[in-house]
Each structure stands twice: as structure tokens, then as C-alpha cells.
Design a protein around this motif. Structure first.
Motif, short mmCIF file in Angstrom:
data_model
loop_
_atom_site.label_atom_id
_atom_site.label_comp_id
_atom_site.label_asym_id
_atom_site.label_seq_id
_atom_site.Cartn_x
_atom_site.Cartn_y
_atom_site.Cartn_z
N GLY A 44 0.78 -1.23 0.00
CA GLY A 44 0.00 0.00 0.00
C GLY A 44 0.81 1.28 0.00
N ARG A 45 2.12 1.18 -0.05
CA ARG A 45 2.99 2.36 -0.05
C ARG A 45 3.65 2.52 -1.42
N GLY A 46 3.78 3.76 -1.86
CA GLY A 46 4.45 4.04 -3.11
C GLY A 46 5.95 3.82 -3.00
N VAL A 47 6.54 3.20 -4.01
CA VAL A 47 7.97 2.91 -4.05
C VAL A 47 8.59 3.66 -5.22
N THR A 48 9.74 4.30 -4.98
CA THR A 48 10.44 5.00 -6.05
C THR A 48 11.60 4.19 -6.63
N GLY A 49 12.06 3.20 -5.90
CA GLY A 49 13.16 2.35 -6.36
C GLY A 49 13.60 1.45 -5.23
N ILE A 50 14.56 0.58 -5.54
CA ILE A 50 15.10 -0.33 -4.53
C ILE A 50 16.61 -0.42 -4.70
N GLU A 51 17.25 -0.91 -3.66
CA GLU A 51 18.69 -1.14 -3.70
C GLU A 51 18.94 -2.53 -3.10
N TYR A 52 19.62 -3.37 -3.86
CA TYR A 52 19.98 -4.69 -3.38
C TYR A 52 21.45 -4.73 -2.98
N SER A 53 21.73 -5.29 -1.81
CA SER A 53 23.08 -5.58 -1.36
C SER A 53 23.16 -7.08 -1.14
N CYS A 54 24.35 -7.65 -1.32
CA CYS A 54 24.45 -9.10 -1.16
C CYS A 54 25.71 -9.49 -0.41
N HIS A 55 25.68 -10.67 0.15
CA HIS A 55 26.83 -11.29 0.79
C HIS A 55 27.78 -11.75 -0.32
N PRO A 56 29.09 -11.78 -0.05
CA PRO A 56 30.04 -12.24 -1.08
C PRO A 56 29.76 -13.63 -1.62
N SER A 57 29.05 -14.46 -0.89
CA SER A 57 28.74 -15.82 -1.34
C SER A 57 27.52 -15.89 -2.26
N ALA A 58 26.89 -14.77 -2.55
CA ALA A 58 25.62 -14.78 -3.27
C ALA A 58 25.70 -15.47 -4.64
N ALA A 59 26.72 -15.21 -5.41
CA ALA A 59 26.84 -15.83 -6.73
C ALA A 59 26.94 -17.35 -6.62
N GLU A 60 27.68 -17.80 -5.62
CA GLU A 60 27.80 -19.25 -5.39
C GLU A 60 26.45 -19.84 -4.98
N VAL A 61 25.70 -19.12 -4.17
CA VAL A 61 24.38 -19.60 -3.75
C VAL A 61 23.45 -19.71 -4.96
N VAL A 62 23.48 -18.73 -5.84
CA VAL A 62 22.65 -18.79 -7.05
C VAL A 62 23.01 -20.03 -7.88
N ALA A 63 24.28 -20.27 -8.07
CA ALA A 63 24.72 -21.45 -8.83
C ALA A 63 24.29 -22.74 -8.15
N ASP A 64 24.41 -22.78 -6.82
CA ASP A 64 23.97 -23.96 -6.07
C ASP A 64 22.47 -24.19 -6.20
N VAL A 65 21.69 -23.12 -6.16
CA VAL A 65 20.24 -23.25 -6.31
C VAL A 65 19.91 -23.80 -7.69
N ALA A 66 20.55 -23.28 -8.72
CA ALA A 66 20.30 -23.80 -10.08
C ALA A 66 20.60 -25.30 -10.15
N ALA A 67 21.70 -25.71 -9.55
CA ALA A 67 22.07 -27.13 -9.55
C ALA A 67 21.07 -27.97 -8.75
N GLU A 68 20.63 -27.45 -7.60
CA GLU A 68 19.64 -28.17 -6.79
C GLU A 68 18.34 -28.37 -7.56
N VAL A 69 17.88 -27.31 -8.20
CA VAL A 69 16.62 -27.39 -8.95
C VAL A 69 16.77 -28.35 -10.13
N ALA A 70 17.90 -28.28 -10.82
CA ALA A 70 18.13 -29.21 -11.93
C ALA A 70 18.16 -30.65 -11.44
N GLU A 71 18.70 -30.87 -10.25
CA GLU A 71 18.71 -32.21 -9.66
C GLU A 71 17.29 -32.69 -9.34
N ARG A 72 16.46 -31.79 -8.83
CA ARG A 72 15.07 -32.16 -8.49
C ARG A 72 14.18 -32.30 -9.72
#
Length: 140
Positions: A44-72
Motif C-alpha cells: 500500500g505504499r508508493g515505491v520510487t526504487g530499490i537497492e539490493y546488497s548481497c553477501h560475497p557468497s551470493a553468486a555461489e548460492v545462485v549457482a547452487d540453487v540452479a544445480a539443486e533445482v536441476a537435480e530435483r
């Protein structure tokens, strides 16, 4: 695993076509794309934009998720990339793509990718509201 396409975290605009092309092949009769788009409102609130920050492991987590989903979902090929940094309304925050011989498998796997990324990705979102306030939303 040859069923994994592009994965990662980047601070530049996402290219849906390039991400999809990383898993497209002649055996796939279905290609399902999810684009997470920055919207102009939240709770219910207006948003003008967002900012994402990530942990240094984020890219590895994304790759791991892709592999997990492909396995399932062994009949599927998976690609997923998440954006970080400052994003304006209408920009892509995440692109996930699944290819498979049949649509039902791709639809099931794309839902799995998105839900698993939301659960596991160490990313924090700062929402900027039209009233000048902001709010940090936690991560996995």
C-alpha cells in the motif's frame, strides 16, 4: 553440469534473451521465463526504487540453487541471475529460465527456482518510498 546455464549476481542490467539462450536447445519444447520486476508499490505504499546488497557468497548460492533445482527436475535445464545495486521502477531484479521437453516440467521447475532463491539467497533489499522513508527487507 551441462543442464545449468548462466547463473550469478551482477550489478548491470539483466539480459533475459542472453540468459534464456544459455539453456535453449533443440530438445526443449518449452522455455519458461520468470522476470522479477521492480514495482512502484509495496503493502500500500508508493515505491520510487530499490537497492539490493548481497553477501560475497551470493553468486555461489545462485549457482547452487540452479544445480539443486536441476537435480530435483532432471528433465530441465536451468539458468538464473539476480541483480544487485540501485534499481529503478520497471528494471529487472531477477531473471530465471527453465527449458525442458514439456511445459509442465518447466512450469514446476521455474516455481521451484524462484521459491528456492527467495529462501536461500543472501541478499538484502532497501526499498525507497515516495514519502522519503526507506525500509530494509531481510534476506535468507
Amino acid at each position: 553440469m551441462d543442464r545449468i546455464g548462466l547463473t550469478g549476481v551482477q550489478d548491470t542490467p539483466l539480459d533475459t534473451a542472453a540468459i534464456a539462450d544459455s539453456i535453449r536447445n533443440d530438445a526443449a519444447g518449452a522455455l519458461v521465463v520468470f522476470e522479477g520486476i521492480v514495482r512502484n508499490h509495496d503493502a500500500g505504499r508508493g515505491v520510487t526504487g530499490i537497492e539490493y546488497s548481497c553477501h560475497p557468497s551470493a553468486a555461489e548460492v545462485v549457482a547452487d540453487v540452479a544445480a539443486e533445482v536441476a537435480e530435483r527436475h532432471p528433465e530441465c535445464r536451468v539458468a538464473v541471475v539476480h541483480r544487485v545495486g540501485e534499481l529503478a521502477i520497471g528494471e529487472l531484479a531477477m531473471v530465471a529460465v527453465v527449458a525442458s521437453p514439456h511445459r509442465s516440467a518447466s512450469f514446476a521447475a521455474i516455481s521451484d527456482v524462484v521459491d528456492t532463491i527467495k529462501d536461500k539467497l543472501p541478499v538484502w533489499k532497501r526499498q525507497l518510498f515516495t514519502d522519503g522513508t526507506d525500509e530494509w527487507v531481510g534476506s535468507a
